[in-house]
Design an enzyme around this catalytic site. Structure first.
Site, PDB file in Angstrom:
ATOM      1  N   SER A   1     -10.107  -0.281   7.108  1.00  0.00           N
ATOM      2  CA  SER A   1      -9.505  -0.131   5.778  1.00  0.00           C
ATOM      3  C   SER A   1      -8.802  -1.366   5.237  1.00  0.00           C
ATOM      4  O   SER A   1      -8.340  -1.360   4.102  1.00  0.00           O
ATOM      5  CB  SER A   1      -8.527   1.048   5.782  1.00  0.00           C
ATOM      6  OG  SER A   1      -9.225   2.258   5.882  1.00  0.00           O
TER       7      SER A   1
ATOM      8  N   LYS B   1       0.856  -1.191   0.000  1.00  0.00           N
ATOM      9  CA  LYS B   1       0.000   0.000   0.000  1.00  0.00           C
ATOM     10  C   LYS B   1       0.888   1.236   0.000  1.00  0.00           C
ATOM     11  O   LYS B   1       1.919   1.274   0.686  1.00  0.00           O
ATOM     12  CB  LYS B   1      -0.901  -0.031   1.244  1.00  0.00           C
ATOM     13  CG  LYS B   1      -1.901   1.114   1.334  1.00  0.00           C
ATOM     14  CD  LYS B   1      -2.804   0.944   2.561  1.00  0.00           C
ATOM     15  CE  LYS B   1      -3.811   2.076   2.677  1.00  0.00           C
ATOM     16  NZ  LYS B   1      -4.721   1.909   3.832  1.00  0.00           N
TER      17      LYS B   1
ATOM     18  N   SER C   1      -9.679   2.192   2.946  1.00  0.00           N
ATOM     19  CA  SER C   1      -8.760   2.937   2.092  1.00  0.00           C
ATOM     20  C   SER C   1      -7.771   2.038   1.353  1.00  0.00           C
ATOM     21  O   SER C   1      -7.124   2.465   0.407  1.00  0.00           O
ATOM     22  CB  SER C   1      -7.984   3.939   2.954  1.00  0.00           C
ATOM     23  OG  SER C   1      -7.143   3.269   3.888  1.00  0.00           O
TER      24      SER C   1
END
Length: 492
Positions: A178, A79, A154
């Site tokens: 997330s 990420k 997210s």
């Protein structure tokens, strides 16, 4: 060699150790898939083919010398909130579009020591603030199951990259769901560990008392391999706990489902916005666990109505504090031709941050301002303790707590959800972060539109092994985690 992307992590490690294929061949296979497929999914912000192939060659050399670790040569995607030395780290924001990190996050550094091969950095909601991955400066990532739907957020890029078989597993972060919500939306397994189990050093901060990194993959077994790398104390992170780390892979059958007490909070299954298909699939999965020997116990979680207001005071307040550092002076976006220092601050921040980040900074700044601090922030912290105590009381009578991971399946891209409606979609995930507990998402079927549905299991502190074990055994008895989106079936 055309179906390497269909292999589990265990099958990849066995193939590498038995020289059925090399790390270079495996890495090249994934890079070709990224080149062919990712234009449709838009999961990557930065692909690093040269570095990946160099790491793969080094891994192959280690394998030949007999010095390899279990995961040496296995590709991974990170990420874009984890700092990576020499590679752009953006947090999905224009503010950091030009930021090249001078160091590695601890999770990334541990991955390098384990011999993992970094394919690149994947997309996310800006500064991890969002539930759709649409707030990214680099555009919306698509859900591989339905390209006109969001992958969640997210960690939407992390979910999409695995669901499209562009990486065998990925790192994510979870501040209010997330990891679990995008895993639910994309039909994956995703673990949010106990707060302090995984180092936060080098993770670009959103809300420091809530942020926690974890693995995202197809199965609990795959997640366990990555947890073996990620977990552990780190002196660079003052919130990292000095606590022995389990061998999560070895413990995958360590918890007996027979006799397991699963708490069913009656408040969770009466939420107004809970989709009928989601409720049905979750209840079917609980029936399956019951058939495997688990006992379902109805429990009360009386603080449920306080989750959303408490979270959306504490998280924005901490974000307001953490994001003060982006001022256009030291690093990151800087406005052109400022007339004075005040103009530099104002324009750098208003031009560098997107609308959702600005909204949360303003909410947080208001909550922390003189005259409101005690009324809002301090009171929210007191309610947070009550939420934690509510869970601890429940764990006196049950081993794990079950819930949907999200009240709905994936939204359509561009769905006109107002911010409050979007925040209410976090009802099942945010309390886990407020209490610092571990929780896992497991895929348990599809809705009428063939979009994935997820079951969330919440554990007591430090029970990651237990959660992974229960989901692993459920996955031995079902095949939802093996289902693949059409785009994932494309061969490079």
């Amino acid at each position: 060699m055309t179906d390497l992307h269909r292999l589990s992590i265990r099958e990849i490690t066995e193939g590498l150790s038995q020289a059925k294929f090399s790390s270079r061949e495996l890495t090249e296979h994934y890079l070709k898939r990224i080149e062919k497929i990712d234009a449709q999914v838009q999961s990557f912000v930065t692909v690093t083919p040269e570095q990946a192939l160099a790491q793969a060659d080094a891994a192959d050399t280690l394998r030949k010398s007999g010095m390899a670790n279990v995961l040496t040569g296995v590709p991974i995607a990170h990420k874009d909130i984890f700092c990576t030395q020499g590679i752009k780290t953006t947090a999905g924001s224009k503010m950091l579009d030009n930021f090249i990190s001078p160091y590695d996050a601890t999770v990334v550094a541990k991955g390098k020591v384990a011999g993992l091969v970094t394919l690149g950095k994947v997309n996310m909601d800006e500064f991890a603030m969002g539930s759709t991955s649409e707030s990214s400066y680099f555009g919306a990532t698509k859900n591989p199951w339905a390209l006109d739907h969001v992958p969640g957020g997210s960690s939407g890029g992390s979910a999409a990259v695995v669901a499209a078989d562009l990486a065998p597993f990925a790192t994510g972060t979870d501040t209010g769901g997330s990891i679990r919500q995008p895993a639910s939306f994309c039909g994956l397994t995703g673990l949010k560990p106990t707060y302090g189990r995984v180092s936060r050093f080098g993770i670009i901060a959103y809300a420091s008392s809530l942020d926690q990194a974890g693995p995202m993959a197809r199965s609990a077994e795959d997640c366990a391999y990555l947890m073996n790398v990620m977990a552990g104390h780190d002196a660079k992170d003052s919130t990292s706990m000095e606590k022995d780390v389990d061998d999560y892979v070895a413990n995958l059958n360590g918890t007996a489902v027979k006799g397991l007490r699963i708490g069913i909070p009656k408040q969770y299954f009466n939420v107004a916005g809970l989709d009928a298909d989601v409720k049905a699939r979750v209840e079917e999965s609980l029936k399956k666990l019951q058939d495997m020997g688990a006992t379902l116990v109805e429990i009360d979680l009386n603080m449920t109505e306080a989750y959303v207001p408490t979270y959306y005071l504490i998280a924005p307040a901490e974000a307001s504090s953490n994001l003060q550092r982006y001022d256009g002076v030291r690093y990151g976006y800087r406005c052109e031709n400022p007339v004075d220092l005040t103009d530099l601050y104002k324009r750098s921040r208003s031009e560098g941050f997107g609308p959702e980040v600005q909204r949360r900074i303003l909410i947080g700044t208001y909550a922390l301002s003189a005259g409101y601090y005690d009324a809002y922030y301090v009171k929210a912290q007191k309610v947070r303790r009550l939420i934690q105590q509510d869970f601890l009381k429940a764990f006196e009578s049950v081993d794990v707590i079950a819930a949907p991971s999200a009240p709905t399946t994936a939204y359509k891209i561009g769905a006109s959800l107002d911010p409050v409606e979007m925040y209410l979609g976090d009802i099942y995930t945010i309390a886990v972060n407020l209490a610092g507990l571990p929780a896992i998402n497991a895929p348990v079927g599809f809705d009428k539109d063939q979009l994935p549905v997820g079951l969330q299991l919440i554990g007591n502190y430090w029970s990651e092994s237990q959660l992974l074990s229960v989901v692993h055994q459920y996955q031995q008895a079902t095949d939802w985690h093996t289902q693949r989106a059409a785009i994932a079936e494309e061969n490079a």
